[in-house]
Scaffold this motif. Structure first.
Motif, PDB file in Angstrom:
ATOM      1  N   LEU A  72       0.812  -1.223   0.000  1.00 43.61           N
ATOM      2  CA  LEU A  72       0.000   0.000   0.000  1.00 43.61           C
ATOM      3  C   LEU A  72       0.845   1.273   0.000  1.00 43.61           C
ATOM      4  O   LEU A  72       0.312   2.374  -0.129  1.00 43.61           O
ATOM      5  CB  LEU A  72      -0.972   0.000   1.198  1.00 43.61           C
ATOM      6  CG  LEU A  72      -1.997  -1.151   1.218  1.00 43.61           C
ATOM      7  CD1 LEU A  72      -2.883  -1.062   2.458  1.00 43.61           C
ATOM      8  CD2 LEU A  72      -2.870  -1.172  -0.037  1.00 43.61           C
ATOM      9  N   ASP A  73       2.167   1.149   0.131  1.00 46.97           N
ATOM     10  CA  ASP A  73       3.055   2.316   0.139  1.00 46.97           C
ATOM     11  C   ASP A  73       3.823   2.506  -1.161  1.00 46.97           C
ATOM     12  O   ASP A  73       4.699   3.376  -1.252  1.00 46.97           O
ATOM     13  CB  ASP A  73       4.072   2.204   1.291  1.00 46.97           C
ATOM     14  CG  ASP A  73       3.428   2.413   2.647  1.00 46.97           C
ATOM     15  OD1 ASP A  73       2.379   3.089   2.693  1.00 46.97           O
ATOM     16  OD2 ASP A  73       3.955   1.889   3.640  1.00 46.97           O
ATOM     17  N   ALA A  74       3.517   1.702  -2.166  1.00 42.86           N
ATOM     18  CA  ALA A  74       4.302   1.731  -3.407  1.00 42.86           C
ATOM     19  C   ALA A  74       4.285   3.108  -4.078  1.00 42.86           C
ATOM     20  O   ALA A  74       5.322   3.607  -4.525  1.00 42.86           O
ATOM     21  CB  ALA A  74       3.788   0.662  -4.375  1.00 42.86           C
ATOM     22  N   ILE A  75       3.107   3.732  -4.133  1.00 42.18           N
ATOM     23  CA  ILE A  75       3.007   5.034  -4.820  1.00 42.18           C
ATOM     24  C   ILE A  75       3.831   6.084  -4.077  1.00 42.18           C
ATOM     25  O   ILE A  75       4.560   6.872  -4.701  1.00 42.18           O
ATOM     26  CB  ILE A  75       1.527   5.481  -4.940  1.00 42.18           C
ATOM     27  CG1 ILE A  75       0.730   4.456  -5.752  1.00 42.18           C
ATOM     28  CG2 ILE A  75       1.433   6.862  -5.600  1.00 42.18           C
ATOM     29  CD1 ILE A  75      -0.780   4.683  -5.765  1.00 42.18           C
ATOM     30  N   ASN A  76       3.757   6.076  -2.751  1.00 42.33           N
ATOM     31  CA  ASN A  76       4.526   7.045  -1.959  1.00 42.33           C
ATOM     32  C   ASN A  76       6.022   6.855  -2.144  1.00 42.33           C
ATOM     33  O   ASN A  76       6.795   7.817  -2.115  1.00 42.33           O
ATOM     34  CB  ASN A  76       4.170   6.931  -0.472  1.00 42.33           C
ATOM     35  CG  ASN A  76       2.701   7.267  -0.224  1.00 42.33           C
ATOM     36  OD1 ASN A  76       2.096   8.031  -0.977  1.00 42.33           O
ATOM     37  ND2 ASN A  76       2.126   6.684   0.804  1.00 42.33           N
ATOM     38  N   ALA A  77       6.439   5.604  -2.363  1.00 41.07           N
ATOM     39  CA  ALA A  77       7.863   5.319  -2.581  1.00 41.07           C
ATOM     40  C   ALA A  77       8.354   5.939  -3.888  1.00 41.07           C
ATOM     41  O   ALA A  77       9.509   6.355  -3.998  1.00 41.07           O
ATOM     42  CB  ALA A  77       8.109   3.813  -2.573  1.00 41.07           C
ATOM     43  N   ALA A  78       7.453   6.028  -4.882  1.00 42.98           N
ATOM     44  CA  ALA A  78       7.814   6.690  -6.146  1.00 42.98           C
ATOM     45  C   ALA A  78       7.816   8.210  -5.963  1.00 42.98           C
ATOM     46  O   ALA A  78       8.677   8.912  -6.500  1.00 42.98           O
ATOM     47  CB  ALA A  78       6.844   6.289  -7.254  1.00 42.98           C
ATOM     48  N   THR A  79       6.883   8.729  -5.175  1.00 49.49           N
ATOM     49  CA  THR A  79       6.832  10.169  -4.887  1.00 49.49           C
ATOM     50  C   THR A  79       8.127  10.633  -4.234  1.00 49.49           C
ATOM     51  O   THR A  79       8.733  11.620  -4.648  1.00 49.49           O
ATOM     52  CB  THR A  79       5.640  10.500  -3.958  1.00 49.49           C
ATOM     53  OG1 THR A  79       4.422  10.370  -4.702  1.00 49.49           O
ATOM     54  CG2 THR A  79       5.715  11.917  -3.428  1.00 49.49           C
ATOM     55  N   ASP A  80       8.573   9.891  -3.211  1.00 49.59           N
ATOM     56  CA  ASP A  80       9.739  10.365  -2.449  1.00 49.59           C
ATOM     57  C   ASP A  80      11.071   9.870  -3.017  1.00 49.59           C
ATOM     58  O   ASP A  80      12.136  10.182  -2.480  1.00 49.59           O
ATOM     59  CB  ASP A  80       9.603  10.030  -0.957  1.00 49.59           C
ATOM     60  CG  ASP A  80       9.607   8.529  -0.655  1.00 49.59           C
ATOM     61  OD1 ASP A  80      10.197   7.757  -1.452  1.00 49.59           O
ATOM     62  OD2 ASP A  80       9.030   8.127   0.371  1.00 49.59           O
ATOM     63  N   GLY A  81      11.023   9.106  -4.114  1.00 50.01           N
ATOM     64  CA  GLY A  81      12.266   8.703  -4.781  1.00 50.01           C
ATOM     65  C   GLY A  81      12.944   7.474  -4.191  1.00 50.01           C
ATOM     66  O   GLY A  81      14.064   7.146  -4.574  1.00 50.01           O
TER      67      GLY A  81
END
Length: 359
Positions: free
Chosen positions: A70-79
């Motif tokens: 569920l954190d995959a998108i945030n991992a792309a946001t923060d690099g």
């Protein structure tokens, strides 16, 4: 011959300059066991590698390998990673407008969603919203209309929904909450143990093929349809905007092409595998049920209430949602002619025993 040989020698270094070596990591929201939906990330990776002689490499990590699903998108946001393969509504708690690029209850089928995404401005609308989260997104899969989930007991009336603890994703949770359901957002790999332990009473996931791999019929035998909250859910690739902007134009073009191929191919794969999988599930004890008209109508009214509430407080959501409505109206009017009538005729032939076997 000599000129052709010389040309070959000259071409190689020029190509190398235009095609740098790019190595990205992709965080998937899905477990490896789901070759359909997790497989979309691997397919993109393979297509890009093949098209660039291995110069554009994306290494795919399943849910939990780098970050929880569920954190995959945030991992792309923060690099943390260069890109993610996920469903926008997993981030709806962060911003409800994330759900618009995935699916909203009672909007589109997979086919109308593709029309809207590729020709109705859906992709551009979503990317305009995503800029503030440092993301660029392209569709990367669709499951088609999903099933309505697995229940420990029959759900015949609205009263049966009171206090029902259900795994359900995205904005749909807020819709069914109005009907008394207690929604829980749980990643795919964690659903079965929750059902088995009884911490939840019901769970929706995708459809027959994926659901059979997770074995839900053993613990919650009643299998409902349709999943009105996911008529045509888009699975998306989310790329860190800085990483995207630094790609050469030909790599960006290749990425978009490979993503669109993956988008279409995932739907074709589900459409091919689900018919057989549903027959097998029913053979192993799944009890197939359709939602009652009462439940569907109440859910539709609840969805419209939610859209009014969210639109009033979130401009990005409102803009995207209103663009969908305009096309939705035309689509369902058009659907009443060719497609729907043809499909209905064929279903009637089947019921009357007229489809028969070839030869």
């Amino acid at each position: 011959g000599a000129a052709a040989a010389a040309g070959g020698v000259l071409a190689a270094p020029a190509l190398a300059q235009e095609a740098p070596q790019i190595n990205w990591r992709l965080a998937s929201s899905f477990p490896k066991s789901l070759d359909t939906i997790y497989g979309g990330g691997e397919e993109l990776s393979q297509r890009l590698s093949e098209a660039t002689d291995g110069r554009f490499q994306i290494q795919v990590f399943s849910a939990g390998e780098i970050v929880p699903g569920l954190d995959a998108i945030n991992a792309a946001t923060d690099g943390t990673v260069e890109c993610a393969h996920s469903v926008g509504y997993y981030n709806w708690g962060k911003d409800p407008a994330f759900a618009c690029g995935a699916d909203l209850p009672f909007t589109f089928s997979a086919r109308s969603k593709a029309a809207f995404n590729y020709h109705g401005g859906g992709i551009d609308n979503y990317n305009a919203f995503l800029e503030q989260y440092n993301l660029v997104s392209y569709p990367g899969g669709n499951t088609g209309t999903q099933m309505g989930g697995w229940y420990r007991k029959e759900i015949n009336t609205l009263a049966d929904l009171q206090g029902l603890k259900m795994r359900i994703s995205g904005l749909a949770g807020r819709v069914v909450e109005k009907l008394g359901v207690v929604p829980q957002q749980i990643a795919g790999g964690d659903i079965y143990p929750s059902l088995e332990r009884g911490t939840i009473d019901a769970a929706e996931w995708v459809g027959p093929y994926d659901d059979s791999k997770l074995g839900f019929q053993k613990v919650a035998p009643y299998y409902y349809y349709p999943g009105f909250w996911e008529g045509g859910p888009t699975v998306s690739f989310f790329v860190n905007k800085g990483q995207w902007d630094s790609l050469p134009e030909n790599y960006k073009s290749l990425f978009r092409t490979a993503a669109q191929a993956t988008d279409q191919n995932m739907l074709a794969k589900y459409d091919y595998l689900n018919p057989t999988a549903l027959k097998e599930l029913v053979g192993t004890g799944a009890q197939l049920r359709s939602f009652s008209e009462e439940i569907l109508m109440a859910s539709y009214a609840a969805a419209n209430e939610v859209y009014a509430e969210v639109s009033a407080e979130n401009e990005s959501f409102k803009t995207q949602y209103e663009a969908m409505l305009q096309f939705r109206d035309d689509w369902y009017l058009y659907q009443q002619t060719a497609e729907y009538t043809f499909d209905t005729f064929m279903m009637i032939q089947q019921r009357n025993g007229g489809l028969g076997q070839a030869g």
